[in-house]
Design a protein around this motif. Structure first.
Motif, short mmCIF file in Angstrom:
data_model
loop_
_atom_site.label_atom_id
_atom_site.label_comp_id
_atom_site.label_asym_id
_atom_site.label_seq_id
_atom_site.Cartn_x
_atom_site.Cartn_y
_atom_site.Cartn_z
N ALA A 292 0.84 -1.20 0.00
CA ALA A 292 0.00 0.00 0.00
C ALA A 292 0.87 1.25 0.00
O ALA A 292 0.59 2.22 -0.71
CB ALA A 292 -0.93 -0.01 1.21
N ARG A 293 1.95 1.23 0.79
CA ARG A 293 2.87 2.37 0.82
C ARG A 293 3.53 2.57 -0.54
O ARG A 293 3.67 3.70 -1.01
CB ARG A 293 3.93 2.14 1.89
CG ARG A 293 4.92 3.28 2.00
CD ARG A 293 5.70 3.19 3.30
NE ARG A 293 6.88 4.01 3.31
CZ ARG A 293 6.90 5.33 3.41
NH1 ARG A 293 5.77 5.99 3.50
NH2 ARG A 293 8.04 6.00 3.42
N ARG A 294 3.92 1.46 -1.20
CA ARG A 294 4.52 1.57 -2.52
C ARG A 294 3.54 2.18 -3.51
O ARG A 294 3.90 3.06 -4.30
CB ARG A 294 4.94 0.18 -3.01
CG ARG A 294 5.60 0.21 -4.39
CD ARG A 294 5.49 -1.10 -5.11
NE ARG A 294 4.10 -1.47 -5.26
CZ ARG A 294 3.68 -2.72 -5.34
NH1 ARG A 294 4.52 -3.72 -5.27
NH2 ARG A 294 2.39 -2.99 -5.48
N ASP A 295 2.28 1.75 -3.45
CA ASP A 295 1.27 2.29 -4.36
C ASP A 295 1.08 3.79 -4.13
O ASP A 295 0.98 4.57 -5.08
CB ASP A 295 -0.06 1.55 -4.19
CG ASP A 295 0.02 0.10 -4.63
OD1 ASP A 295 0.97 -0.25 -5.37
OD2 ASP A 295 -0.86 -0.70 -4.22
N LEU B 111 3.28 5.86 -2.89
CA LEU B 111 4.48 6.55 -3.37
C LEU B 111 4.50 6.64 -4.89
O LEU B 111 4.96 7.66 -5.44
CB LEU B 111 5.74 5.85 -2.86
CG LEU B 111 6.02 6.01 -1.36
CD1 LEU B 111 7.18 5.13 -0.94
CD2 LEU B 111 6.28 7.46 -1.01
N GLU B 112 4.02 5.62 -5.57
CA GLU B 112 3.95 5.68 -7.04
C GLU B 112 2.96 6.74 -7.49
O GLU B 112 3.22 7.46 -8.47
CB GLU B 112 3.58 4.32 -7.60
CG GLU B 112 4.72 3.32 -7.58
CD GLU B 112 4.35 1.98 -8.17
OE1 GLU B 112 3.18 1.79 -8.60
OE2 GLU B 112 5.21 1.10 -8.22
N ILE B 113 1.84 6.87 -6.78
CA ILE B 113 0.87 7.91 -7.11
C ILE B 113 1.49 9.29 -6.90
O ILE B 113 1.38 10.18 -7.75
CB ILE B 113 -0.41 7.73 -6.27
CG1 ILE B 113 -1.17 6.49 -6.71
CG2 ILE B 113 -1.30 8.97 -6.35
CD1 ILE B 113 -2.30 6.09 -5.79
N GLU B 114 2.16 9.45 -5.76
CA GLU B 114 2.80 10.74 -5.47
C GLU B 114 3.89 11.05 -6.50
O GLU B 114 4.03 12.20 -6.94
CB GLU B 114 3.41 10.71 -4.07
CG GLU B 114 4.00 12.03 -3.64
CD GLU B 114 4.59 11.98 -2.24
OE1 GLU B 114 5.21 12.98 -1.84
OE2 GLU B 114 4.45 10.95 -1.56
N TRP B 115 4.65 10.04 -6.91
CA TRP B 115 5.70 10.24 -7.92
C TRP B 115 5.09 10.71 -9.24
O TRP B 115 5.60 11.62 -9.89
CB TRP B 115 6.47 8.94 -8.11
CG TRP B 115 7.47 8.99 -9.22
CD1 TRP B 115 7.42 8.32 -10.40
CD2 TRP B 115 8.68 9.75 -9.26
NE1 TRP B 115 8.52 8.60 -11.16
CE2 TRP B 115 9.31 9.49 -10.49
CE3 TRP B 115 9.29 10.63 -8.39
CZ2 TRP B 115 10.51 10.07 -10.85
CZ3 TRP B 115 10.49 11.21 -8.76
CH2 TRP B 115 11.08 10.92 -9.97
#
Length: 91
Positions: A43-46, A48-52
């Protein structure tokens, strides 16, 4: 001798079975803990990908020629020089 061997072997087998059951329970519990941790990290990776992706869009918006020119003129009070003052230098 056979009865005596049974009296020694039976408690050992019983302890081994209980130890094996306790080990299986611990392994299952640990697997569940690790799965919960994995799901949290996914969930954290997802996120962070959205924020990126949002940061990349913001960067592309800020780096457009029109935006840079608008900031240069409004905040820095810069202006394009008149054509007479532009000099082109040959390399």
């Amino acid at each position: 001798m056979s009865r005596r061997m049974l009296l020694v072997t039976l408690p050992l087998l019983w302890a081994a079975a209980l130890g094996s059951a306790a080990g299986a329970i611990w392994c299952k519990h640990r697997a569940r803990e690790l799965f919960v941790q994995l799901e949290g990290l996914n969930a954290r990776r997802d996120n962070l990908e959205i924020e990126w992706g949002q940061l990349q869009l913001e960067q592309s918006a800020w780096s457009t020629h029109a935006f840079v020119e608008r900031v240069a003129s409004t905040r820095l009070h810069m202006a394009m020089p008149p054509p007479k003052e532009i000099e082109i230098l040959a390399p």
